[in-house]
Design a protein around this motif. Structure first.
Motif, mmCIF file in Angstrom:
data_model
loop_
_atom_site.group_PDB
_atom_site.id
_atom_site.type_symbol
_atom_site.label_atom_id
_atom_site.label_comp_id
_atom_site.label_asym_id
_atom_site.label_seq_id
_atom_site.Cartn_x
_atom_site.Cartn_y
_atom_site.Cartn_z
ATOM 1 N N SER A 1 11.139 2.696 -31.104
ATOM 2 C CA SER A 1 11.919 1.973 -30.096
ATOM 3 C C SER A 1 11.870 2.666 -28.738
ATOM 4 C CB SER A 1 13.380 1.837 -30.552
ATOM 5 O OG SER A 1 14.000 3.105 -30.625
ATOM 6 N N LYS A 2 11.352 3.892 -28.733
ATOM 7 C CA LYS A 2 11.272 4.662 -27.486
ATOM 8 C C LYS A 2 9.841 4.775 -26.970
ATOM 9 C CE LYS A 2 14.406 7.942 -27.195
ATOM 10 N NZ LYS A 2 15.078 9.241 -27.413
ATOM 11 N N GLY A 3 8.921 4.027 -27.587
ATOM 12 C CA GLY A 3 7.587 3.942 -27.024
ATOM 13 C C GLY A 3 6.481 4.657 -27.761
ATOM 14 N N MET A 4 6.785 5.293 -28.914
ATOM 15 C CA MET A 4 5.730 5.916 -29.716
ATOM 16 C C MET A 4 5.807 5.319 -31.121
ATOM 17 S SD MET A 4 4.705 9.951 -30.241
ATOM 18 C CE MET A 4 4.174 10.149 -28.535
ATOM 19 N N SER A 5 4.849 4.472 -31.441
ATOM 20 C CA SER A 5 4.915 3.644 -32.642
ATOM 21 C C SER A 5 4.690 4.425 -33.930
ATOM 22 C CB SER A 5 3.879 2.527 -32.553
ATOM 23 O OG SER A 5 2.571 3.075 -32.574
ATOM 24 N N LYS A 6 5.090 3.803 -35.020
ATOM 25 C CA LYS A 6 4.823 4.356 -36.350
ATOM 26 C C LYS A 6 3.318 4.535 -36.550
ATOM 27 C CE LYS A 6 5.425 3.357 -41.283
ATOM 28 N NZ LYS A 6 5.946 2.379 -42.277
ATOM 29 N N ASN B 1 -5.284 2.326 -22.079
ATOM 30 C CA ASN B 1 -5.805 3.321 -21.139
ATOM 31 C C ASN B 1 -4.808 3.695 -20.047
ATOM 32 O OD1 ASN B 1 -5.895 0.845 -19.869
ATOM 33 N ND2 ASN B 1 -7.756 1.301 -18.707
ATOM 34 N N LYS B 2 -3.545 3.335 -20.220
ATOM 35 C CA LYS B 2 -2.533 3.580 -19.193
ATOM 36 C C LYS B 2 -1.848 4.929 -19.425
ATOM 37 C CE LYS B 2 -1.732 -1.327 -18.309
ATOM 38 N NZ LYS B 2 -2.808 -1.829 -19.211
ATOM 39 N N ARG B 3 -2.597 6.001 -19.226
ATOM 40 C CA ARG B 3 -2.039 7.337 -19.431
ATOM 41 C C ARG B 3 -0.816 7.603 -18.551
ATOM 42 N NH1 ARG B 3 -5.530 12.850 -18.750
ATOM 43 N NH2 ARG B 3 -6.796 11.973 -20.443
ATOM 44 N N PRO B 4 -0.810 7.210 -17.255
ATOM 45 C CA PRO B 4 0.395 7.448 -16.437
ATOM 46 C C PRO B 4 1.652 6.793 -17.019
ATOM 47 C CG PRO B 4 -1.465 6.985 -15.006
ATOM 48 C CD PRO B 4 -1.922 6.692 -16.409
ATOM 49 N N ALA B 5 1.526 5.593 -17.569
ATOM 50 C CA ALA B 5 2.689 4.926 -18.168
ATOM 51 C C ALA B 5 3.173 5.680 -19.400
ATOM 52 C CB ALA B 5 2.333 3.486 -18.527
ATOM 53 N N ASN C 1 6.894 7.345 -19.783
ATOM 54 C CA ASN C 1 7.723 7.043 -20.948
ATOM 55 C C ASN C 1 8.099 8.315 -21.705
ATOM 56 O OD1 ASN C 1 8.797 4.912 -22.909
ATOM 57 N ND2 ASN C 1 7.535 6.192 -24.228
ATOM 58 N N PHE C 2 7.150 9.230 -21.833
ATOM 59 C CA PHE C 2 7.423 10.497 -22.500
ATOM 60 C C PHE C 2 8.587 11.218 -21.831
ATOM 61 C CE2 PHE C 2 6.558 15.134 -22.568
ATOM 62 C CZ PHE C 2 6.630 15.374 -23.934
ATOM 63 N N LEU C 3 8.530 11.332 -20.510
ATOM 64 C CA LEU C 3 9.556 12.063 -19.770
ATOM 65 C C LEU C 3 10.895 11.338 -19.764
ATOM 66 C CD1 LEU C 3 7.299 13.172 -16.803
ATOM 67 C CD2 LEU C 3 8.370 14.723 -18.455
ATOM 68 N N ASP C 4 10.869 10.018 -19.677
ATOM 69 C CA ASP C 4 12.112 9.259 -19.547
ATOM 70 C C ASP C 4 12.784 8.945 -20.879
ATOM 71 O OD1 ASP C 4 11.784 9.249 -16.816
ATOM 72 O OD2 ASP C 4 11.043 7.191 -16.700
ATOM 73 N N ASN C 5 11.997 8.884 -21.967
ATOM 74 C CA ASN C 5 12.561 8.388 -23.230
ATOM 75 C C ASN C 5 12.391 9.292 -24.446
ATOM 76 O OD1 ASN C 5 13.383 5.832 -22.095
ATOM 77 N ND2 ASN C 5 11.214 5.252 -22.086
ATOM 78 N N LEU C 6 11.409 10.167 -24.439
ATOM 79 C CA LEU C 6 11.068 10.896 -25.669
ATOM 80 C C LEU C 6 11.444 12.371 -25.683
ATOM 81 C CD1 LEU C 6 7.551 9.305 -26.279
ATOM 82 C CD2 LEU C 6 9.542 9.070 -27.776
ATOM 83 N N VAL C 7 11.527 13.005 -24.533
ATOM 84 C CA VAL C 7 11.703 14.458 -24.501
ATOM 85 C C VAL C 7 13.062 14.879 -25.056
ATOM 86 C CG1 VAL C 7 11.867 16.512 -23.031
ATOM 87 C CG2 VAL C 7 10.117 14.777 -22.568
#
Length: 199
Positions: free
Chosen positions: A17-22, A176-180, A184-190
């Protein structure tokens, strides 16, 4: 003694739900991370580095200035990198501790400027590699990027936060959207509490 694949600190679908799928976790952890463990152990067996800690084996096998690192270094370093990576993320809501917020503001101007510079480092890493927030030998905070499996241990630095920018880390979810992916990593996963605990 052989190194082992550590357990994920959460379920495979916990970050979905935070942008890194199963599916990403199944490929990234079950296949890629496991391969670093298995290949690293095979190459380590009967070598002069057998019996060392993972960190010592990494620093002993790193070849400064080399265009390409050895297979042993690459697998051990990537094993260590991924051990840290899973711990640096959380499925829970993570509030940045005040001491980390202050340190980032003092070092980079603001938390947002830190995020912008970190994301730029990851997006600007040509090919495979990592973006890092490190505490350097003089205790200053710096943003770095490294190629392939190279990590801050190689330079005597402490890794506070690392983001994997190999394609297997983001291609299923972001193509291929590495910036996105980095945003997402910084805003939702860390897991900011984990980052602060490394200081």
């Amino acid at each position: 003694m052989a190194f082992e694949l550590p357990d994920l600190p959460y379920a495979h679908d916990a970050l979905a739900s935070k942008g890194m799928s199963k599916e990403t976790l199944e490929y990234h952890y079950d296949i890629h991370h496991k391969a670093y463990v298995d290949n690293g152990n095979k190459l380590l067996a009967a070598s002069e580095y057998e019996g060392m800690s993972l960190e010592d084996a990494i620093t002993q096998t790193y070849q400064a200035g080399a265009v390409a690192q050895s297979g042993l270094f690459n697998n051990l370093s990537q094993l260590w990198n991924h051990n840290q990576f899973w711990e640096m993320m959380t499925p829970e809501t993570s509030k940045m501790p005040s001491e980390l917020e202050l340190a980032l503001a003092e070092s980079f101007g603001s938390v947002q400027k830190f995020k912008d510079e970190f994301a730029a480092a990851g997006a600007g890493q040509f090919g495979s590699g990592w973006a890092w927030l490190v505490k350097d030998k003089d205790d200053s905070l710096k943003i770095t990027k490294t190629e392939n499996g190279v990590n801050p241990l190689c330079f005597g630095q402490t890794a506070l936060l690392g983001c994997d920018v190999w394609e297997h880390s983001y291609y299923i979810d972001f193509r291929n959207k590495r910036p996105a992916y980095l945003t997402n990593f910084l805003d939702n996963l860390v897991n900011w509490e984990n980052v602060a605990s490394r200081m």
